[in-house]
Structure formats: structure tokens, C-alpha cells
Design an enzyme around this catalytic site. Structure first.
Site, PDB file in Angstrom:
ATOM      1  N   GLU A  14       0.741  -1.124  -0.124  1.00  0.00           N
ATOM      2  CA  GLU A  14       0.011  -0.061   0.059  1.00  0.00           C
ATOM      3  C   GLU A  14       0.817   1.313  -0.126  1.00  0.00           C
ATOM      4  OE1 GLU A  14      -2.856   0.896  -0.283  1.00  0.00           O
ATOM      5  OE2 GLU A  14      -4.376  -0.414   0.013  1.00  0.00           O
ATOM      6  N   ASN A 155     -10.256   5.059   2.078  1.00  0.00           N
ATOM      7  CA  ASN A 155      -9.541   4.783   0.845  1.00  0.00           C
ATOM      8  C   ASN A 155      -9.695   5.729  -0.227  1.00  0.00           C
ATOM      9  OD1 ASN A 155      -7.325   2.706   0.625  1.00  0.00           O
ATOM     10  ND2 ASN A 155      -9.019   1.156   1.055  1.00  0.00           N
ATOM     11  N   ASP A 217     -10.033   0.790  -3.933  1.00  0.00           N
ATOM     12  CA  ASP A 217      -9.175   0.845  -2.924  1.00  0.00           C
ATOM     13  C   ASP A 217      -8.429   2.087  -2.983  1.00  0.00           C
ATOM     14  OD1 ASP A 217      -6.797   0.106  -1.338  1.00  0.00           O
ATOM     15  OD2 ASP A 217      -7.497  -1.881  -1.431  1.00  0.00           O
TER      16      ASP A 217
END
Length: 310
Positions: A14, A155, A217
Site C-alpha cells: 500500500e 481509501n 481501493d
């Protein structure tokens, strides 16, 4: 043509960003509790990936103008003056760290650090978006302010190039919202749905005949103001114009892309982190790049990373 960065495997990658001064890609492994960065030219024989073990799960991070990093961990936002250095707490919020932690975030163009939270139990929409202002020229001590709420998994945070629109997604709700944003005054107004995606069909699996495009996401914005979002479980990135029109769907060789960013000297290399934690063995076998950082060249460049100002 997608390629994987060697030795970039993570459980759940991430928060990637390209550091222009170091010519390096940084990213996180959330469940792996690590920060990672490249050293040397990516793809060259001398290239390597460095890993920095952290005490708890990192959700997001950004480079600091005066050196080092700002990192949101489970229980708060921390400052590291150098890679691998001491983590000094800057701000905490009132959430139950047994079920809540920080997740997606980044800096805005004025040097403030934004970080959203996640309810890991996913039993209610009590996650929020926070903004930390630590700029020394403001004459006040660092302050953290809740800017938005009523989400389950924060997100998709991104800012338009003209600093007039803020995007923020709630992954389980399959929604990306947008706000009018007064960057100088740091106020949000005119909340609206930017994109609402179809829910995952009951009984869906990657090898089923049921169609599912994934859920939003991490995200970024390119130099033309188009919003790029990684569609977790959808094996694709989607690109939307500022008006909300889908202009591209880009397949990726991983089932669970997590966040895109632009890098390279010309900002025309698109990097995408991905996840493999908890994924079926058959999926990993079919998509061995899962969990790595993948990249490819694109025509439209991105925007340079915003640095944290303190």
C-alpha cells in the site's frame, strides 16, 4: 506490458510514492508491518529493496520536506527524521486500537498530511478522514482535524490538480465520493457520489462466471486531472475524467491491486501495489505477481508527490 519489481513481495502492499530526489519508490506492507523502498535504478543489476520493520501496522506515509517520513501507524501519526530512525508521535485520535487503525492517506499540495481510518470488524461506518497540519509557518502547534466520516474503510484519497476537488472512497460500500475543497481554508463542501460501483455478487469467486469489477481501493490523479483507482478483487485499474466519465479500464496481472502512483523521472511510469494475504492458493498460482509492485509505462504523466511540511 506489466513487470514486477524484484524482491517487492508483500502480504498487502500500500501507499506507494515516488521520491524524486532519491529516484526511489517507497511503499508499505500493512500486515507485514514494514516500510519498503528501492535503492539503485529499478530493474538494474545493482537495484535492491530495503525493508524497515515497524512496531505495528502502517497505513500510509509521505516524504517530509526537511527529510525523513511521516507515517500513520495503528494508534497515531508519527515522524521519522530518517529511514529506520526513531518514530516520534505527532498526533493520536480517539479510536479503539483493538478494532481501528489508520489506513490510506497522503499529503496535499500545502504540506498537510491526510489519513483515513478503518474499522477492521466492518460492523459499522465509524471510520473517518483526518488532516494533520504541522506547518511551522502557521505559528501554532500541530493540529489534527476530522474532515469527513461515516465510512468503514477509508481509501481512494486524492486531490485534483487545481486543489478544488477532494476524492475519498469507502471500500466496502463500493463508493467514491467527492467534495468541493477550499485548499487554503481547508474546508469541504458539496459532498456527492463521484462513482458508485456494483456490489460483489453472492457466491462470487475469481474463477466463477459471475461478473464483478472489484471495489475501490487506493487512488491517484494524473496531470490531466483524471482519477485512477485500483479495483480490489477486480484485477483492473479504472480511469475517470473529472466529470466522472470512465475513460479507461486497464487490466492488471493481479486480482487485488491496492494503490497506483506515478513515478520515474518523467512521471510516466505507473506503479501499482497489490495484495496476496488470505488469497486462494489457486489464485496465487495463476497470478504469481500478486503481492508485488507492478509497473508499466503510460502516455499521461502523473503529478509529483506532495511533501509533508513541518
Amino acid at each position: 506490458m506489466w513487470t514486477s519489481i524484484e524482491d517487492s513481495l508483500c502480504e498487502l502492499g500500500e501507499s506507494p510514492f515516488w521520491h524524486p530526489e532519491e529516484r526511489a519508490l517507497y511503499w508499505l506492507d500493512i500486515p507485514g508491518r514494514a516500510a519498503l523502498r528501492t535503492r539503485g535504478d529499478i530493474g538494474s543489476p545493482e537495484a535492491k529493496v530495503e525493508r524497515w520493520a515497524l512496531s505495528t501496522e502502517p497505513g500510509c506515509m509521505a516524504p517530509a520536506r526537511s527529510g525523513g517520513l511521516v507515517i500513520a501507524l495503528r494508534d497515531g501519526i508519527y515522524r521519522a527524521r530518517k529511514w529506520g530512525g526513531e518514530l516520534v508521535a505527532m498526533a493520536r485520535v480517539e479510536h479503539d486500537v483493538s478494532t481501528m487503525r489508520f489506513n490510506d492517506g497522503k499529503c496535499d499540495a500545502l504540506g498537510r498530511f491526510w489519513a483515513g481510518s478503518i474499522n477492521e470488524a466492518k460492523d459499522r461506518a465509524n471510520a473517518a478522514l483526518y488532516c494533520l497540519d504541522a506547518r511551522s509557518n502557521t505559528g501554532i502547534s500541530p493540529t489534527i482535524t476530522q474532515m469527513a466520516n461515516q465510512a468503514t474503510t477509508a481509501n481512494g484519497l486524492a486531490f485534483s490538480p487545481d486543489a478544488r476537488t477532494l476524492y475519498w472512497a469507502d471500500t466496502p460500500a463500493h463508493v467514491v465520493r467527492a467534495w468541493d475543497w477550499d485548499a487554503e481554508g481547508n474546508s469541504l463542501s458539496h459532498a456527492r457520489v463521484f462513482q458508485q460501483f456494483d456490489a460483489k455478487p453472492e457466491g462470487w469467486s475469481p474463477d466463477s462466471l459471475l461478473r464483478y469489477g472489484g471495489r475501490p481501493d487506493g487512488a491517484t490523479v494524473d496531470a490531466e486531472g483524471h482519477y485512477w483507482v485500483a479495483m480490489f478483487e477486480g484485477a483492473q485499474l479504472l480511469r475517470f475524467s473529472p466529470s466522472g466519465q470512465q475513460v479507461a479500464a486497464v487490466p492488471v496481472p493481479v486480482q487485488c491491486p491496492t494503490m497506483p502512483c506515478f513515478g520515474g523521472d518523467d512521471l510516466k511510469t505507473l506503479f501499482v501495489t497489490s495484495g496476496r494475504k488470505g488469497r486462494p492458493a489457486a489464485e496465487i498460482e495463476q497470478r504469481p505477481a500478486s503481492g508485488t509492485v507492478i509497473s508499466m509505462r503510460v502516455e499521461t504523466p502523473g503529478l509529483p508527490v506532495n511533501f509533508f511540511e513541518d
